[in-house]
Scaffold this motif. Structure first.
Motif, PDB file in Angstrom:
ATOM      1  N   LEU A 126      41.756 -23.600  15.305  1.00 51.08           N
ATOM      2  CA  LEU A 126      42.278 -23.645  16.673  1.00 51.08           C
ATOM      3  C   LEU A 126      41.253 -24.240  17.636  1.00 51.08           C
ATOM      4  N   ALA A 127      39.983 -23.885  17.451  1.00 53.46           N
ATOM      5  CA  ALA A 127      38.937 -24.445  18.311  1.00 53.46           C
ATOM      6  C   ALA A 127      38.839 -25.952  18.123  1.00 53.46           C
ATOM      7  N   SER A 128      38.945 -26.399  16.883  1.00 53.26           N
ATOM      8  CA  SER A 128      38.903 -27.835  16.612  1.00 53.26           C
ATOM      9  C   SER A 128      40.084 -28.551  17.249  1.00 53.26           C
ATOM     10  N   MET A 129      41.261 -27.937  17.162  1.00 57.13           N
ATOM     11  CA  MET A 129      42.435 -28.561  17.771  1.00 57.13           C
ATOM     12  C   MET A 129      42.308 -28.598  19.290  1.00 57.13           C
ATOM     13  N   ALA A 130      41.762 -27.523  19.885  1.00 56.56           N
ATOM     14  CA  ALA A 130      41.557 -27.501  21.334  1.00 56.56           C
ATOM     15  C   ALA A 130      40.601 -28.609  21.755  1.00 56.56           C
ATOM     16  N   ALA A 131      39.576 -28.853  20.950  1.00 54.93           N
ATOM     17  CA  ALA A 131      38.627 -29.934  21.258  1.00 54.93           C
ATOM     18  C   ALA A 131      39.321 -31.292  21.177  1.00 54.93           C
ATOM     19  N   ARG A 132      40.226 -31.459  20.222  1.00 60.13           N
ATOM     20  CA  ARG A 132      40.956 -32.723  20.110  1.00 60.13           C
ATOM     21  C   ARG A 132      41.911 -32.907  21.288  1.00 60.13           C
ATOM     22  N   VAL A 133      42.494 -31.802  21.750  1.00 65.82           N
ATOM     23  CA  VAL A 133      43.337 -31.874  22.946  1.00 65.82           C
ATOM     24  C   VAL A 133      42.507 -32.349  24.140  1.00 65.82           C
ATOM     25  N   LEU A 134      41.326 -31.778  24.311  1.00 61.30           N
ATOM     26  CA  LEU A 134      40.451 -32.169  25.414  1.00 61.30           C
ATOM     27  C   LEU A 134      40.108 -33.656  25.331  1.00 61.30           C
ATOM     28  N   ALA A 135      39.745 -34.123  24.147  1.00 60.05           N
ATOM     29  CA  ALA A 135      39.396 -35.535  23.988  1.00 60.05           C
ATOM     30  C   ALA A 135      40.578 -36.432  24.325  1.00 60.05           C
ATOM     31  N   LEU A 136      41.790 -36.027  23.892  1.00 62.36           N
ATOM     32  CA  LEU A 136      42.985 -36.823  24.175  1.00 62.36           C
ATOM     33  C   LEU A 136      43.254 -36.898  25.676  1.00 62.36           C
ATOM     34  N   VAL A 137      43.133 -35.773  26.364  1.00 65.62           N
ATOM     35  CA  VAL A 137      43.424 -35.741  27.798  1.00 65.62           C
ATOM     36  C   VAL A 137      42.420 -36.599  28.565  1.00 65.62           C
ATOM     37  N   VAL A 138      41.141 -36.478  28.255  1.00 64.28           N
ATOM     38  CA  VAL A 138      40.130 -37.296  28.939  1.00 64.28           C
ATOM     39  C   VAL A 138      40.365 -38.775  28.661  1.00 64.28           C
ATOM     40  N   ALA A 139      40.678 -39.102  27.400  1.00 64.73           N
ATOM     41  CA  ALA A 139      40.943 -40.498  27.054  1.00 64.73           C
ATOM     42  C   ALA A 139      42.153 -41.030  27.808  1.00 64.73           C
ATOM     43  N   ALA A 140      43.200 -40.211  27.944  1.00 64.19           N
ATOM     44  CA  ALA A 140      44.394 -40.640  28.679  1.00 64.19           C
ATOM     45  C   ALA A 140      44.065 -40.886  30.146  1.00 64.19           C
ATOM     46  N   GLY A 141      43.230 -40.025  30.738  1.00 69.08           N
ATOM     47  CA  GLY A 141      42.839 -40.218  32.128  1.00 69.08           C
ATOM     48  C   GLY A 141      42.037 -41.492  32.335  1.00 69.08           C
ATOM     49  N   VAL A 142      41.096 -41.749  31.446  1.00 66.10           N
ATOM     50  CA  VAL A 142      40.269 -42.950  31.546  1.00 66.10           C
ATOM     51  C   VAL A 142      41.119 -44.204  31.332  1.00 66.10           C
ATOM     52  N   ALA A 143      42.006 -44.163  30.331  1.00 65.81           N
ATOM     53  CA  ALA A 143      42.885 -45.305  30.093  1.00 65.81           C
ATOM     54  C   ALA A 143      43.801 -45.546  31.291  1.00 65.81           C
ATOM     55  N   GLY A 144      44.306 -44.459  31.885  1.00 69.28           N
ATOM     56  CA  GLY A 144      45.141 -44.606  33.071  1.00 69.28           C
ATOM     57  C   GLY A 144      44.388 -45.236  34.222  1.00 69.28           C
ATOM     58  N   ALA A 145      43.131 -44.846  34.401  1.00 72.62           N
ATOM     59  CA  ALA A 145      42.312 -45.438  35.459  1.00 72.62           C
ATOM     60  C   ALA A 145      42.116 -46.931  35.219  1.00 72.62           C
ATOM     61  N   ALA A 146      41.859 -47.305  33.968  1.00 71.32           N
ATOM     62  CA  ALA A 146      41.678 -48.720  33.643  1.00 71.32           C
ATOM     63  C   ALA A 146      42.963 -49.512  33.876  1.00 71.32           C
ATOM     64  N   LEU A 147      44.099 -48.935  33.469  1.00 67.86           N
ATOM     65  CA  LEU A 147      45.373 -49.613  33.686  1.00 67.86           C
ATOM     66  C   LEU A 147      45.692 -49.722  35.176  1.00 67.86           C
ATOM     67  N   GLY A 148      45.259 -48.725  35.948  1.00 69.27           N
ATOM     68  CA  GLY A 148      45.435 -48.805  37.392  1.00 69.27           C
ATOM     69  C   GLY A 148      44.687 -49.985  37.986  1.00 69.27           C
ATOM     70  N   MET A 149      43.522 -50.280  37.426  1.00 65.80           N
ATOM     71  CA  MET A 149      42.760 -51.448  37.870  1.00 65.80           C
ATOM     72  C   MET A 149      43.497 -52.746  37.548  1.00 65.80           C
ATOM     73  N   VAL A 150      44.184 -52.750  36.400  1.00 69.13           N
ATOM     74  CA  VAL A 150      44.877 -53.963  35.969  1.00 69.13           C
ATOM     75  C   VAL A 150      46.155 -54.182  36.760  1.00 69.13           C
ATOM     76  N   MET A 151      46.973 -53.150  36.925  1.00 68.66           N
ATOM     77  CA  MET A 151      48.294 -53.292  37.534  1.00 68.66           C
ATOM     78  C   MET A 151      48.319 -52.992  39.028  1.00 68.66           C
ATOM     79  N   ARG A 152      47.276 -52.288  39.514  1.00 67.27           N
ATOM     80  CA  ARG A 152      47.073 -52.066  40.955  1.00 67.27           C
ATOM     81  C   ARG A 152      48.068 -51.101  41.594  1.00 67.27           C
ATOM     82  N   HIS A 153      49.076 -50.665  40.900  1.00 70.01           N
ATOM     83  CA  HIS A 153      50.069 -49.746  41.480  1.00 70.01           C
ATOM     84  C   HIS A 153      50.408 -48.664  40.451  1.00 70.01           C
ATOM     85  N   THR A 154      50.436 -47.423  40.906  1.00 71.31           N
ATOM     86  CA  THR A 154      50.765 -46.310  40.016  1.00 71.31           C
ATOM     87  C   THR A 154      52.160 -46.464  39.435  1.00 71.31           C
TER      88      THR A 154
END
Length: 330
Positions: free
Chosen positions: A207-235
């Motif tokens: 369960l701890a390992s899965m929770a860590a993978r959840v955290l990594a996925l969420v941070v990665a999604a946030g960073v990817a969203g920020a990068a895509l925001g730079m590309v498309m300029r609109h939410t």
């Protein structure tokens, strides 16, 4: 760089849409936890009475018609064996008598429910993080805030890095708290229902390992969203592209072309979160009796999912940086 990061942390956390996304995530995690408990809890009240009634009716029907049902099943089994030339075909006729466990299922174990809740929480938080990350950069670009910011710090690489770092760091604590709240809430519900919540050392580590993978996925999604925001300029543009991909590629293409499943985002997210992700492809063989097709199970490994998602995030980040460096920020 430290000053830039502090400033970006304050700017990101003060955004109204980020706060809305957080509140939606909190409500969503609560609903997922409650829904998981509803599917895992033992039968009570009216559901228990209905299960008993259905079981009694099935037993009475079997006592009256069981021999006839069994004979019909065996006859059909033999007919199909002869038609297909396979004497090993088994219709399970000997196991047709109603069993009590069919009507009174055992409660889902706490560890299995926790994994299910974490999986649902991961998808919700990843989407919320994508939304928050996108608005963290796109809103600045569309409002002209980034252009003003560049008059104080003209080095775009540092500005870009500080923005993405601030978004990633800001997602860590809320994710940890919400994941912990989901498991803790489920534990309280199990105990209130008189069910055990004890975990072995291996289960706790899992369960701890899965929770860590959840955290990594969420941070990665946030960073990817920020990068895509730079590309498309609109939410709205980013969200439209994401929804369009989910419908056109994941739902339509993925179902029509099963061999493409290993290269779908959702398949690889599942593989990353829950271990190997299964999918099925159709294989057909031709014999003297004709052509027969079967579903063959295949898997996408956790390692495959990790590499696939990492490459997607890196591509998004690099594309965002190149766009930010070369395009007018106004």
């Amino acid at each position: 760089m430290t000053r830039l990061l502090r400033a970006e942390l304050r700017r990101f956390r003060s955004r109204r849409l980020v706060i809305v996304a957080l509140l939606v995530a909190v409500a969503g995690v609560g609903l997922i936890t409650w829904g998981t408990w509803q599917t895992a809890r033992p039968l009570t009240g009216g559901a228990l009475a209905a299960a008993q009634s259905n079981y009694d009716a099935a037993v009475r029907d079997w006592e009256e018609n069981g021999e006839e049902i069994m004979a019909g099943c065996l006859e059909e089994q033999e007919r199909v064996r002869e038609a297909e030339g396979d004497p090993t075909l088994d219709f399970g006729c000997e196991t047709m008598e109603p069993q009590r466990e069919w009507y009174f299922p055992e409660p889902v174990t706490f560890v299995d429910s926790s994994r299910l809740a974490l999986s649902g929480t991961a998808y919700l938080l990843a989407f919320a993080a994508l939304l928050a990350g996108t608005t963290g950069t796109a809103a600045d670009l569309s409002s002209g805030g980034t252009s003003t910011w560049l008059t104080f710090e003209p080095r775009r690489g540092r500005v870009y890095t500080s923005k993405l770092s601030a978004i990633g760091l800001s997602l860590v604590l809320p994710t940890v708290l919400l994941v912990a709240a989901s498991v803790a809430g489920l534990m309280l519900l199990y105990r209130s229902g008189g069910l055990g919540t004890a975990l072995t050392g291996d289960q706790t580590g899992d369960l701890a390992s899965m929770a860590a993978r959840v955290l990594a996925l969420v941070v990665a999604a946030g960073v990817a969203g920020a990068a895509l925001g730079m590309v498309m300029r609109h939410t709205a543009a980013v969200l439209g592209a994401v929804v369009g991909y989910l419908v056109a590629v994941e739902a339509v293409l993925g179902n029509a072309w099963s061999t493409a499943r290993p290269w779908m985002v959702l398949t690889n997210i599942e593989a990353w979160l829950d271990g190997p992700a299964s999918y099925y492809v159709t294989t057909c063989t031709s014999t003297a009796q004709g052509t027969s097709c079967d579903w063959v199970e295949r898997e996408v490994s956790t390692g495959h999912g990790a590499v696939y998602l990492a490459v997607l995030v890196v591509v998004a980040v690099v594309l965002g940086l190149l766009t930010f460096r070369r395009r007018d920020a106004a």
